[in-house]
Design a protein around this motif. Structure first.
Motif, short mmCIF file in Angstrom:
data_model
loop_
_atom_site.label_atom_id
_atom_site.label_comp_id
_atom_site.label_asym_id
_atom_site.label_seq_id
_atom_site.Cartn_x
_atom_site.Cartn_y
_atom_site.Cartn_z
N ASN A 158 16.24 -2.03 3.96
CA ASN A 158 16.85 -0.99 4.26
C ASN A 158 18.19 -0.28 4.23
N GLN A 159 18.13 0.45 3.13
CA GLN A 159 19.55 1.77 3.17
C GLN A 159 19.84 1.92 3.22
N SER A 160 19.23 3.39 3.41
CA SER A 160 19.31 4.36 4.37
C SER A 160 18.14 4.54 4.70
N TYR A 161 17.80 5.49 6.18
CA TYR A 161 16.46 5.78 6.74
C TYR A 161 16.17 7.01 6.33
N ASP A 162 17.51 7.86 6.43
CA ASP A 162 17.67 9.55 5.66
C ASP A 162 17.09 9.63 4.42
N GLN A 163 16.66 8.43 3.21
CA GLN A 163 16.48 8.50 2.03
C GLN A 163 15.39 8.28 1.62
N PRO A 164 14.58 9.94 0.43
CA PRO A 164 13.26 10.06 0.69
C PRO A 164 13.00 8.46 0.77
N VAL A 165 11.39 8.26 1.02
CA VAL A 165 10.52 7.55 1.20
C VAL A 165 9.69 7.55 -0.20
N SER A 166 9.23 6.21 -0.89
CA SER A 166 8.50 6.39 -1.83
C SER A 166 6.89 6.63 -1.40
N SER A 167 6.32 7.29 -2.10
CA SER A 167 5.16 7.45 -2.03
C SER A 167 4.17 6.05 -2.11
N ASN A 168 4.89 4.44 -2.78
CA ASN A 168 3.89 3.68 -2.86
C ASN A 168 4.01 3.26 -1.33
N ARG A 169 6.10 3.12 -0.69
CA ARG A 169 6.43 2.74 0.32
C ARG A 169 5.64 3.62 1.58
N LEU A 170 5.48 4.80 0.96
CA LEU A 170 4.57 5.80 2.78
C LEU A 170 2.71 4.86 2.70
N GLU A 171 2.16 4.95 1.59
CA GLU A 171 1.15 4.87 2.00
C GLU A 171 1.02 2.57 2.71
N LEU A 172 1.99 2.00 1.81
CA LEU A 172 2.01 1.00 2.81
C LEU A 172 2.71 0.57 4.60
N ARG A 173 3.42 2.00 4.34
CA ARG A 173 3.83 2.60 5.76
C ARG A 173 2.37 2.87 6.69
#
Length: 113
Positions: free
Chosen positions: A49-64
């Motif tokens: 993880n680089q930064s919790y404040d960075q926007p989450v990619s759509s693929n990463r959001l789908e995974l979450r």
């Protein structure tokens, strides 16, 4: 998000797991991946993880979202079925780990590099 001392104690004793949102915050604070915190193994392809404040990619959001759904489904299982799912996951992770370090894979990696 506040966390009680009792909740933290349960996490450390292996009696409970943090929710996905708290796991994400912990991963960021510890500069570790969420998978490493959850399973103890980190994928080679997954960056820390680089930064919790960075926007989450759509693929990463789908995974979450998929992980959250899986977690919610797991919570609905009875204890016997939870043990079965946990055992299956352990077998799959061991198989994946052993195939990742097998001599055949090491040879093919050295040919690439």
């Amino acid at each position: 998000m506040p966390v009680t001392v009792n909740a933290t104690r349960k996490w450390l004793m292996g009696q409970a797991m943090p929710t996905m949102d708290k796991l994400a915050v912990l991963a960021n604070m510890l500069n570790a991946s969420e998978d490493w915190l959850r399973w103890g193994a980190m994928s080679v392809d997954e960056p820390v993880n680089q930064s919790y404040d960075q926007p989450v990619s759509s693929n990463r959001l789908e995974l979450r979202n998929a992980e959250k759904s899986l977690t919610q489904d797991f919570k609905l299982l009875n204890e016997t079925n939870k043990q079965v799912v946990t055992a299956v996951l352990e077998v799959l992770l061991k198989q994946q780990q052993s195939s990742a370090v097998s001599p055949k894979n090491i040879q093919s990696r050295s040919k690439i590099g």
